[in-house]
Write a protein that holds these residues in place. Structure first.
Motif, PDB file in Angstrom:
ATOM      1  N   ARG A  43     -18.233  -8.870  21.233  1.00 53.88           N
ATOM      2  CA  ARG A  43     -17.501  -9.846  20.423  1.00 53.88           C
ATOM      3  C   ARG A  43     -16.778  -9.149  19.284  1.00 53.88           C
ATOM      4  O   ARG A  43     -17.331  -8.318  18.582  1.00 53.88           O
ATOM      5  CB  ARG A  43     -18.481 -10.861  19.853  1.00 53.88           C
ATOM      6  CG  ARG A  43     -17.782 -11.928  19.066  1.00 53.88           C
ATOM      7  CD  ARG A  43     -18.716 -13.045  18.741  1.00 53.88           C
ATOM      8  NE  ARG A  43     -17.951 -14.046  18.012  1.00 53.88           N
ATOM      9  CZ  ARG A  43     -18.475 -14.833  17.116  1.00 53.88           C
ATOM     10  NH1 ARG A  43     -19.749 -14.781  16.874  1.00 53.88           N
ATOM     11  NH2 ARG A  43     -17.732 -15.693  16.474  1.00 53.88           N
ATOM     12  N   TRP A  44     -15.533  -9.480  19.112  1.00 51.79           N
ATOM     13  CA  TRP A  44     -14.712  -8.983  18.009  1.00 51.79           C
ATOM     14  C   TRP A  44     -14.209 -10.219  17.289  1.00 51.79           C
ATOM     15  O   TRP A  44     -13.071 -10.633  17.422  1.00 51.79           O
ATOM     16  CB  TRP A  44     -13.568  -8.126  18.551  1.00 51.79           C
ATOM     17  CG  TRP A  44     -12.713  -7.528  17.475  1.00 51.79           C
ATOM     18  CD1 TRP A  44     -11.456  -7.930  17.107  1.00 51.79           C
ATOM     19  CD2 TRP A  44     -13.027  -6.420  16.626  1.00 51.79           C
ATOM     20  NE1 TRP A  44     -10.986  -7.148  16.090  1.00 51.79           N
ATOM     21  CE2 TRP A  44     -11.925  -6.211  15.780  1.00 51.79           C
ATOM     22  CE3 TRP A  44     -14.134  -5.605  16.488  1.00 51.79           C
ATOM     23  CZ2 TRP A  44     -11.904  -5.204  14.821  1.00 51.79           C
ATOM     24  CZ3 TRP A  44     -14.102  -4.603  15.545  1.00 51.79           C
ATOM     25  CH2 TRP A  44     -12.986  -4.414  14.727  1.00 51.79           C
ATOM     26  N   GLY A  45     -15.093 -10.830  16.517  1.00 61.12           N
ATOM     27  CA  GLY A  45     -14.765 -12.090  15.867  1.00 61.12           C
ATOM     28  C   GLY A  45     -14.336 -11.908  14.433  1.00 61.12           C
ATOM     29  O   GLY A  45     -14.956 -12.447  13.534  1.00 61.12           O
ATOM     30  N   ILE A  46     -13.282 -11.138  14.220  1.00 59.22           N
ATOM     31  CA  ILE A  46     -12.777 -10.917  12.867  1.00 59.22           C
ATOM     32  C   ILE A  46     -11.689 -11.956  12.604  1.00 59.22           C
ATOM     33  O   ILE A  46     -10.762 -12.105  13.383  1.00 59.22           O
ATOM     34  CB  ILE A  46     -12.193  -9.505  12.725  1.00 59.22           C
ATOM     35  CG1 ILE A  46     -13.253  -8.481  13.039  1.00 59.22           C
ATOM     36  CG2 ILE A  46     -11.545  -9.318  11.371  1.00 59.22           C
ATOM     37  CD1 ILE A  46     -13.798  -7.706  11.910  1.00 59.22           C
ATOM     38  N   ASN A  47     -11.847 -12.666  11.526  1.00 57.60           N
ATOM     39  CA  ASN A  47     -10.861 -13.668  11.141  1.00 57.60           C
ATOM     40  C   ASN A  47     -10.174 -13.208   9.863  1.00 57.60           C
ATOM     41  O   ASN A  47     -10.839 -12.822   8.913  1.00 57.60           O
ATOM     42  CB  ASN A  47     -11.545 -15.010  10.865  1.00 57.60           C
ATOM     43  CG  ASN A  47     -12.405 -15.445  12.028  1.00 57.60           C
ATOM     44  OD1 ASN A  47     -11.948 -15.478  13.151  1.00 57.60           O
ATOM     45  ND2 ASN A  47     -13.666 -15.738  11.759  1.00 57.60           N
ATOM     46  N   MET A  48      -8.869 -13.245   9.879  1.00 57.81           N
ATOM     47  CA  MET A  48      -8.114 -12.868   8.682  1.00 57.81           C
ATOM     48  C   MET A  48      -7.243 -14.054   8.288  1.00 57.81           C
ATOM     49  O   MET A  48      -6.604 -14.667   9.127  1.00 57.81           O
ATOM     50  CB  MET A  48      -7.242 -11.652   8.948  1.00 57.81           C
ATOM     51  CG  MET A  48      -8.037 -10.413   9.245  1.00 57.81           C
ATOM     52  SD  MET A  48      -6.974  -8.984   9.305  1.00 57.81           S
ATOM     53  CE  MET A  48      -8.168  -7.728   9.664  1.00 57.81           C
ATOM     54  N   SER A  49      -7.258 -14.334   7.018  1.00 58.98           N
ATOM     55  CA  SER A  49      -6.419 -15.433   6.549  1.00 58.98           C
ATOM     56  C   SER A  49      -5.891 -15.088   5.170  1.00 58.98           C
ATOM     57  O   SER A  49      -6.430 -14.240   4.475  1.00 58.98           O
ATOM     58  CB  SER A  49      -7.230 -16.730   6.497  1.00 58.98           C
ATOM     59  OG  SER A  49      -8.282 -16.603   5.568  1.00 58.98           O
ATOM     60  N   ASN A  50      -4.831 -15.735   4.822  1.00 56.70           N
ATOM     61  CA  ASN A  50      -4.307 -15.556   3.480  1.00 56.70           C
ATOM     62  C   ASN A  50      -3.605 -16.827   3.041  1.00 56.70           C
ATOM     63  O   ASN A  50      -3.157 -17.612   3.854  1.00 56.70           O
ATOM     64  CB  ASN A  50      -3.381 -14.345   3.382  1.00 56.70           C
ATOM     65  CG  ASN A  50      -2.195 -14.441   4.304  1.00 56.70           C
ATOM     66  OD1 ASN A  50      -1.673 -15.515   4.545  1.00 56.70           O
ATOM     67  ND2 ASN A  50      -1.753 -13.326   4.842  1.00 56.70           N
ATOM     68  N   GLU A  51      -3.597 -17.020   1.775  1.00 56.49           N
ATOM     69  CA  GLU A  51      -2.875 -18.124   1.154  1.00 56.49           C
ATOM     70  C   GLU A  51      -1.951 -17.505   0.128  1.00 56.49           C
ATOM     71  O   GLU A  51      -2.409 -16.824  -0.781  1.00 56.49           O
ATOM     72  CB  GLU A  51      -3.838 -19.076   0.457  1.00 56.49           C
ATOM     73  CG  GLU A  51      -4.839 -19.713   1.376  1.00 56.49           C
ATOM     74  CD  GLU A  51      -5.916 -20.453   0.594  1.00 56.49           C
ATOM     75  OE1 GLU A  51      -5.741 -20.709  -0.611  1.00 56.49           O
ATOM     76  OE2 GLU A  51      -6.945 -20.756   1.199  1.00 56.49           O
ATOM     77  N   ILE A  52      -0.682 -17.691   0.315  1.00 58.96           N
ATOM     78  CA  ILE A  52       0.269 -17.053  -0.583  1.00 58.96           C
ATOM     79  C   ILE A  52       1.063 -18.120  -1.325  1.00 58.96           C
ATOM     80  O   ILE A  52       1.644 -19.008  -0.727  1.00 58.96           O
ATOM     81  CB  ILE A  52       1.236 -16.135   0.192  1.00 58.96           C
ATOM     82  CG1 ILE A  52       0.454 -15.071   0.952  1.00 58.96           C
ATOM     83  CG2 ILE A  52       2.237 -15.499  -0.743  1.00 58.96           C
ATOM     84  CD1 ILE A  52       1.299 -14.257   1.878  1.00 58.96           C
ATOM     85  N   ASN A  53       1.045 -18.001  -2.614  1.00 55.07           N
ATOM     86  CA  ASN A  53       1.921 -18.811  -3.451  1.00 55.07           C
ATOM     87  C   ASN A  53       2.305 -17.926  -4.626  1.00 55.07           C
ATOM     88  O   ASN A  53       2.012 -18.227  -5.769  1.00 55.07           O
ATOM     89  CB  ASN A  53       1.240 -20.096  -3.904  1.00 55.07           C
ATOM     90  CG  ASN A  53       2.232 -21.044  -4.545  1.00 55.07           C
ATOM     91  OD1 ASN A  53       3.423 -20.723  -4.636  1.00 55.07           O
ATOM     92  ND2 ASN A  53       1.756 -22.179  -4.996  1.00 55.07           N
ATOM     93  N   LEU A  54       2.924 -16.796  -4.279  1.00 55.01           N
ATOM     94  CA  LEU A  54       3.271 -15.828  -5.318  1.00 55.01           C
ATOM     95  C   LEU A  54       4.297 -16.363  -6.297  1.00 55.01           C
ATOM     96  O   LEU A  54       4.386 -15.907  -7.415  1.00 55.01           O
ATOM     97  CB  LEU A  54       3.785 -14.537  -4.683  1.00 55.01           C
ATOM     98  CG  LEU A  54       2.724 -13.663  -4.035  1.00 55.01           C
ATOM     99  CD1 LEU A  54       3.368 -12.455  -3.384  1.00 55.01           C
ATOM    100  CD2 LEU A  54       1.701 -13.211  -5.051  1.00 55.01           C
ATOM    101  N   LEU A  55       5.066 -17.296  -5.856  1.00 57.28           N
ATOM    102  CA  LEU A  55       6.153 -17.784  -6.711  1.00 57.28           C
ATOM    103  C   LEU A  55       5.914 -19.236  -7.104  1.00 57.28           C
ATOM    104  O   LEU A  55       6.799 -20.071  -7.038  1.00 57.28           O
ATOM    105  CB  LEU A  55       7.487 -17.608  -5.967  1.00 57.28           C
ATOM    106  CG  LEU A  55       7.738 -16.170  -5.496  1.00 57.28           C
ATOM    107  CD1 LEU A  55       8.948 -16.102  -4.587  1.00 57.28           C
ATOM    108  CD2 LEU A  55       7.899 -15.236  -6.666  1.00 57.28           C
ATOM    109  N   GLU A  56       4.710 -19.504  -7.536  1.00 51.46           N
ATOM    110  CA  GLU A  56       4.280 -20.862  -7.861  1.00 51.46           C
ATOM    111  C   GLU A  56       5.205 -21.564  -8.854  1.00 51.46           C
ATOM    112  O   GLU A  56       5.647 -22.675  -8.629  1.00 51.46           O
ATOM    113  CB  GLU A  56       2.859 -20.789  -8.415  1.00 51.46           C
ATOM    114  CG  GLU A  56       2.266 -22.116  -8.796  1.00 51.46           C
ATOM    115  CD  GLU A  56       0.863 -21.918  -9.324  1.00 51.46           C
ATOM    116  OE1 GLU A  56       0.583 -22.459 -10.403  1.00 51.46           O
ATOM    117  OE2 GLU A  56       0.060 -21.218  -8.685  1.00 51.46           O
TER     118      GLU A  56
END
Length: 189
Positions: A43-56
């Protein structure tokens, strides 16, 4: 002569019969084995996520997003999951801050430890080590980080940030870029 012929025929006949009977007494050995094996893929269950709001708190000029004093933003990236293979996490950070007045915070929601752009890059690259993470059937650690930034309002800031000289002395539009790449890579022994 007939006796000799008869005897010869009888001997030949006996030899033929004997050869068939002896032939069946020799054992003929035959062995076979069937081997079956199956497995599953690790199993290779790596989850990557990001939330970007650099210019809020930015504004839009034409089709370009711009920032100015008073602007702020946030960038969150996360790696979690479960693996059954040894792996390493790597992080690559690059970018430039031509403004130089933006204050960055890493995992600091109360904004107590502000830093400049180069310090932020050093801290980001120091998040991971060259340590091999061994699988143990349990969820791997939660790799969750947040970068916030703000361009403080200056009380007497009269700098024209729309004019910027690059290292060769050319006038260019100033910009801020930050690239964070998180890599999960299997380690083979």
């Amino acid at each position: 002569m007939k006796k000799k012929q008869f005897l010869a025929v009888a001997i030949v006949f006996c030899l033929i019969v004997l050869s068939f009977s002896v032939r069946s007494t020799f054992a003929k050995y035959k062995s076979s084995v069937t081997v079956t094996d199956d497995t599953r893929v690790a199993r290779w269950g790596i989850n990557m996520s990001n939330e970007i709001n650099l210019l809020e708190n930015s504004s839009l000029v034409g089709e370009t997003t711009t920032i100015a004093p008073g602007s702020s933003g946030i960038y969150r990236f996360r790696v979690d999951g479960t693996t059954e293979t040894s792996h390493k996490l790597k992080i690559n950070v690059s970018g430039e801050d031509h403004v130089g007045r933006i204050v960055y915070y890493l995992d600091d929601p109360n904004k107590q430890m502000g830093m400049d752009f180069d310090t932020l890059k050093v801290f980001l690259q120091g998040i991971v080590t060259d340590e091999v993470i061994e699988p143990n059937g349990k969820p791997m650690f939660d790799f969750d980080h947040t970068i916030t930034w703000e361009w403080p309002m200056g009380d007497a800031d009269s700098t024209d940030y729309s004019i910027f000289k690059d290292k060769d002395g050319n006038t260019v539009q100033p910009f801020v870029t930050l690239n964070v790449e998180v890599i999960a890579e299997q380690v083979t022994k």
